[in-house]
Each structure stands twice: as structure tokens, then as C-alpha cells.
Enzyme design. Structure first.
Site, short mmCIF file in Angstrom:
data_model
loop_
_atom_site.label_atom_id
_atom_site.label_comp_id
_atom_site.label_asym_id
_atom_site.label_seq_id
_atom_site.Cartn_x
_atom_site.Cartn_y
_atom_site.Cartn_z
N ARG A 36 39.08 20.89 8.03
CA ARG A 36 40.43 20.66 8.55
C ARG A 36 41.29 21.92 8.44
O ARG A 36 42.50 21.86 8.62
CB ARG A 36 41.10 19.51 7.82
CG ARG A 36 41.11 19.67 6.32
CD ARG A 36 41.94 18.58 5.72
NE ARG A 36 41.80 18.53 4.28
CZ ARG A 36 42.56 17.82 3.50
NH1 ARG A 36 43.53 17.10 4.03
NH2 ARG A 36 42.40 17.79 2.21
N ASP A 87 32.63 25.19 -3.52
CA ASP A 87 33.28 25.49 -2.25
C ASP A 87 34.79 25.67 -2.42
O ASP A 87 35.46 26.09 -1.48
CB ASP A 87 32.99 24.40 -1.21
CG ASP A 87 33.27 23.00 -1.73
OD1 ASP A 87 32.60 22.60 -2.70
OD2 ASP A 87 34.17 22.34 -1.22
N ASN A 88 35.29 25.36 -3.60
CA ASN A 88 36.72 25.57 -3.85
C ASN A 88 36.96 26.75 -4.78
O ASN A 88 38.06 26.90 -5.32
CB ASN A 88 37.34 24.30 -4.45
CG ASN A 88 37.38 23.16 -3.44
OD1 ASN A 88 37.35 23.40 -2.24
ND2 ASN A 88 37.45 21.94 -3.92
P1 AMP Z 1 38.03 19.71 -0.67
O1 AMP Z 1 37.17 19.47 -1.89
O2 AMP Z 1 39.21 18.79 -0.57
O3 AMP Z 1 38.48 21.13 -0.62
O4 AMP Z 1 37.17 19.40 0.64
C1 AMP Z 1 35.76 19.36 0.70
C2 AMP Z 1 35.28 19.41 2.12
O5 AMP Z 1 35.75 18.29 2.86
C3 AMP Z 1 35.71 20.62 2.91
O6 AMP Z 1 34.66 20.98 3.76
C4 AMP Z 1 36.90 20.11 3.69
O7 AMP Z 1 37.15 20.86 4.85
C5 AMP Z 1 36.46 18.70 4.01
N1 AMP Z 1 37.60 17.79 4.23
C6 AMP Z 1 38.45 17.29 3.32
N2 AMP Z 1 39.34 16.48 3.90
C7 AMP Z 1 39.05 16.44 5.22
C8 AMP Z 1 39.59 15.77 6.35
N3 AMP Z 1 40.63 14.95 6.25
N4 AMP Z 1 39.03 15.99 7.56
C9 AMP Z 1 37.97 16.81 7.68
N5 AMP Z 1 37.41 17.45 6.66
C10 AMP Z 1 37.92 17.28 5.44
MG MG Z 2 37.86 22.75 -0.26
#
Ligand code: AMP
Ligand code: MG
Length: 512
Positions: free
Chosen positions: A108, A269-270
Site C-alpha cells: 500500500r 521487512d520493517n
Molecule cells: P506491515 O507489517 O504493516 O508493515 O505490513 C506487512 C505487509 O503487508 C507489507 O507488505 C504491507 O505492504 C502489506 N500491507 C499491510 N496493510 C496492507 C493493506 N491494507 N493493503 C495492502 N497491503 C498491506
Molecule cells: Mg511494513
């Protein structure tokens, strides 16, 4: 002959070019097709401006006046791509809660490109600007609630002096977004010199794409760690990269522990390859000290609790090291480079706590002094931020219970804190501490103002218009206060108090 344009007939000032006028330089877009997918953001109806950071804007040479221009809001929400930008979504992978996930990526987030600012290059990303090929089951959106949290925390972390991605703007739209309840969409423009993550390397390693792996490592070294290139030939720059990332990550962890910041989702990934705090989700600052505090409601096992963070960072560095082995060809050397983290963290955390305690030097016994204190704060659930500010006011010479009260009164077990204060005072006496000078020093490392959950929540409720008309002023006030978290700001005293009872009921999870 050039004729200056007359002012617009309707009396409005001519729109300045805003983001179009910036000096774009899109190094990441030049990497080959395996790295990303080019795409445009998905539009949102009737966007409105929510917040703007003029400090972040200054970094890219964008005047604060841009914030109020409708043309800027169109860009901020992703309805228009500024000329010079080359939007794309980057691919990466990562270990999520210890499990390798081979395909993640900007689900996103959409990278606009890089902008050459007065003091360096910044990449700009929309967060929440629609689906990408990496969205998996997600909708590509972010809600206003989480966007306000990311915006405020990015700028607050910068105010604290902690390496972080920055936040330029939030633009909102009433377009519905479905989470636990129906919320509305918002887009943050965030900025960092690079958004490359540990997981970016893991993606190419686990797919056996070693040429791309090398390109990525070289991109990072040449743009952000040029000193690693100078380390020599062959494997050396990559080993130097691991060591440099380990040192930055160690310093970041010491900062987080010092201010009581819990990230909540320390998946690889973060983890920024630049040692920045990135991807603000269910983060939280400690109110009462609880070493095992878990800020992410989805983290059942407490993998990312406060106390675990430094160890998790080391584990995550191992994932990075593993991914770089094809470029290094020597497991033992890679492991040795990764071990840089241990000493770097030990040094950084002891420097951090000694500074918090107002000690100018380090002694062997200081670790014991800190550990005893942390045990007391934990057992008695003392407010982390308030404690350190009160400690700065303690006179080095005991002048009786009245002068000690601001510290003592935070504890239920007064005998225990009295015993600790006696040891602490001995230590202060040994370095001839001068009260006013020590207090000033301590107040430069122990913030008075942090983004407590309930403060963000109040700003969110007002911005959503939960109990009245929509109002963004609280976001602006918090932004203003948190720019200078170490200064006394009497007009913001209310932000420095204990959290209200309702704060305990706030739950944050990955879904945002
Ligand atoms: P995060 O741990 O929140 O940084 O996200 C983990 C993964 O999920 C990353 O690849 C984000 O881009 C994806 N992601 C999280 N929320 C969404 C969303 N609402 N739509 C699409 N991808 C998402
Ligand atoms: Mg992330």
C-alpha cells in the site's frame, strides 16, 4: 522578449508549482525490473488536507505555503503524480513473527521517487494510495487513524533525536475503508533517504537471484555507506556493510529502549537498512514501566515486547547476514561481522542509561545500579517518562524526605526506592555532581513529552469528528509540542501528565 505573466484574473495568487518544482532524482527507479513494478496511485474522491509538517517540507525545499494549496492536496492524496516523479511499488520479502514469507513488498506504499533537498536526497512515498501487485489480500489503503499515528510519531521521533522516516503530509477522503469497523481513507507522504529493508535482500537471496542481490547491496553501499566501498575488494564491502548496519541498528535499539518506544512489528521487512525507525503500525510508548509490555494486540507470544526488542534486532540482523552470504562466501566471517551488534548495543545502552542517570562517565557498578532501578520501576509500574524528569530534580545531597518526595512518591515501596537513592547519591558524589548542571544534562536526554497513546487517540477522535465537527487542530498542537520534547513548554503541561484511566482500554493491532 519575455513578458511576466499578469496576475490571475480572479484575484487568486497563481499556484506555485509545489512538488513539481522539486529536483527529482530517482535512483531506485533505475534498478532493473525485478526490483519493482511501475504503477500509478488510485484516486480518492474529494480529498482534504489533514496535516503538514513544515520541518519535513524544508528538507526537500518545499515551502510551507504549499500546504494550503488545493493542487498540493491532490498530490498528497495520490490523485496527481508530480512531474518528475516515477511512481513504483518495490518488492521485498521478510520474516514475519519468525516465519519466512517469500513475497511481500509495497502493498500500500508507492514510491514517488527521490528529491534532492538542500541537505541531501529524500525518497518520497505515498502510504495508502491504493493496491499494488504486492497487496496480497489487502485493500492498499490506510485509515485516517493509523495515518495520524504514523505522521505524529515520525515527527515526534525526529524531535527526540531518534533516526526515523519523516512525514510530510496527511490528506484524507471520506472514501470508506473497512477494518474492525468502517473507517475513512487517508494517505501519508513519508520520506526517508531509502526505504530498503532487510527483507529486500532476503527476497533476492531466497530466490537465488544473486546478480540482483549484488546490485541491491551495491546500490545501498554506493548511495548510503560509501565508506564500506573503501573497506577493500571482494567480500569486504559487504562485510563492512553488515557491521555498519549492525552498529546503526544497535544505536537505534538503545534509543528505543531509552525513551520506552515499542515498535510492535519488528519483522525483517520493517527493519530499515539505514537503521531508521520505519513502518509505524501498532507502536506505543511505555506509560507505566513494564519490561514485558506488548503494544501489538496481535502479538500473542510477546515476541516483540519492550524487553525483547534488542535481541530481536540481532536475530533480524542474522536474516540480513544470511541473505548476504552469496556475496561474501564465508559463513564465519559473516557471523563475526554480525557479532559487531553485541558490543555496539552493550556500549550504546550503557551510554544511554548513564546519560539518563546524569552520569558523565561509566563504572562497572553502573549496570547494577541501572538493573536495580529497572526492577523497581517494573515491580511498581512507575511512569517511565515522569520518573526520569523527576529524577533530574533530585538534589545530590539528601535534604530530607520533602526534597525527595517528587521521586519517592512515584513508588509504593518507599524503602526500596530510598535504598536505591542512597546508592545513586553515592555515585553522584563520586563524580562531584552539580545539581543544576546535571539536571540540564538529564533533561536533554529524558524527554518531558512523548506521543502517549491517549494523546494520539484524542487527536484522532477530533480529526474523525467522533463527538462534534471534524477538527485537525489537535494534530497540529501535538506536532508543535513534540518538535521540542526535551524543553519545558508550560502551555503544553497537560500533555506531560499521567494517562487517563480510559487509556488502558486502547488496543492496537496490525490492522490499520
Ligand atoms: P506491515 O507489517 O504493516 O508493515 O505490513 C506487512 C505487509 O503487508 C507489507 O507488505 C504491507 O505492504 C502489506 N500491507 C499491510 N496493510 C496492507 C493493506 N491494507 N493493503 C495492502 N497491503 C498491506
Ligand atoms: Mg511494513
Amino acid at each position: 522578449m519575455n513578458h511576466p505573466l499578469p496576475p490571475p484574473a480572479d484575484g487568486l495568487t497563481a499556484p506555485t508549482a509545489g512538488l513539481d518544482a522539486l529536483r527529482w532524482s530517482n535512483a531506485f527507479a533505475r534498478l532493473p525490473e525485478h526490483f519493482h513494478t511501475r504503477l500509478e496511485p488510485t484516486t480518492l474522491p474529494d480529498p482534504y488536507p489533514v496535516a503538514f509538517s513544515s520541518d519535513a517540507a524544508a528538507l526537500i525545499g518545499l515551502p510551507a505555503s504549499a500546504a494550503t494549496q488545493p493542487a498540493f492536496t491532490e498530490v498528497a492524496v495520490g490523485n496527481r503524480v508530480p512531474s518528475g516523479a516515477e511512481p513504483l511499488a518495490a518488492v521485498y520479502a521478510g520474516h514475519q513473527f519468525g516465519v519466512y514469507v517469500p513475497q511481500l513488498g509495497d502493498g500500500r506504499a508507492i514510491l514517488l521517487g527521490g528529491v534532492q533537498g538542500p541537505a541531501g536526497l529524500w525518497e518520497l512515498q505515498w502510504k495508502g494510495a491504493g493496491k499494488t501487485p504486492y497487496s496480497r489480500m489487502g485493500d492498499g489503503r490506510a485509515v485516517l487513524r493509523s495515518s495520524i499515528r504514523e505522521f505524529l510519531c515520525s515527527e515526534a521521533m525526529h524531535g527526540l533525536g531518534i533516526p526515523t522516516s519523516r512525514a510530510l503530509s496527511i490528506a484524507g477522503s471520506d472514501y470508506p475503508v473497512f477494518r474492525e469497523t468502517t473507517e475513512t481513507a487517508a494517505v501519508v507522504i513519508r520520506m526517508a533517504p531509502s526505504f530498503v529493508r532487510f527483507g529486500s535482500f532476503e527476497f533476492f537471496y531466497w530466490r537465488n537471484l544473486h546478480d540482483e542481490l549484488r546490485l541491491l547491496a551495491d546500490h545501498v553501499i554506493d548511495n548510503f555507506y560509501p565508506e564500506c566501498r573503501a573497506a577493500g575488494d571482494g567480500a569486504r564491502p559487504y562485510l563492512a556493510l553488515i557491521e555498519a548496519v549492525a552498529r546503526r541498528t544497535a544505536r537505534l535499539m538503545a534509543h528505543w529502549q531509552g525513551v520506552g518506544f515499542c515498535h510492535g512489528v519488528m519483522n525483517t521487512d520493517n527493519m530499515s537498512i539505514l537503521g531508521l525507525t520505519i513502518d509505524y503500525g501498532p507502536f506505543g510508548f511505555l506509560d507505566a514501566f513494564d519490561a514485558n509490555h506488548i503494544c501489538n494486540h496481535s502479538d500473542d507470544q510477546g515476541r516483540y515486547s519492550y524487553a525483547q526488542q534488542p535481541g530481536v534486532a540481532h536475530w533480524n540482523l542474522y536474516c540480513l547476514g544470511q541473505a548476504l552470504i552469496p556475496l561474501i562466501g564465508d559463513v564465519e566471517a559473516t557471523q563475526a561481522a554480525l557479532e559487531t551488534y553485541k558490543d555496539a548495543f552493550a556500549q550504546a545502552i550503557s551510554a544511554q542509561f548513564n546519560a539518563k542517570l546524569g552520569l558523565r562517565d561509566t563504572h562497572d557498578a553502573d549496570t547494577g545500579l541501572t538493573e536495580t532501578l529497572l526492577g523497581l520501576l517494573d515491580a511498581q509500574r512507575v511512569d517511565w517518562t515522569i520518573f526520569w524528569r523527576q529524577l533530574a530534580r533530585l538534589p545530590a545531597q539528601s535534604q530530607g524526605p520533602a526534597t525527595d518526595a517528587p521521586v519517592r512518591d512515584l513508588f509504593v515501596d518507599r524503602d526500596a526506592i530510598d535504598a536505591w537513592l542512597r546508592d545513586y547519591r553515592k555515585r553522584l558524589a563520586a563524580q562531584s555532581s552539580v545539581d543544576a548542571e546535571r539536571a540540564a544534562r538529564m533533561n536533554r536526554v529524558n524527554p518531558k513529552y512523548i506521543l502517549r497513546n491517549h494523546l494520539a487517540e484524542t487527536a484522532i477522535r477530533q480529526a474523525r469528528g467522533d463527538d462534534g465537527p471534524r477538527d485537525f487542530a489537535e494534530i497540529e498542537r501535538l506536532l508543535d509540542c513534540l518538535r521540542r520534547p526535551y524543553d519545558e513548554q508550560p502551555h503544553y503541561e497537560a500533555y506531560a501528565g499521567l494517562p487517563p484511566d480510559w487509556a488502558g482500554a486502547l488496543h492496537l493491532s496490525c490492522s490499520s
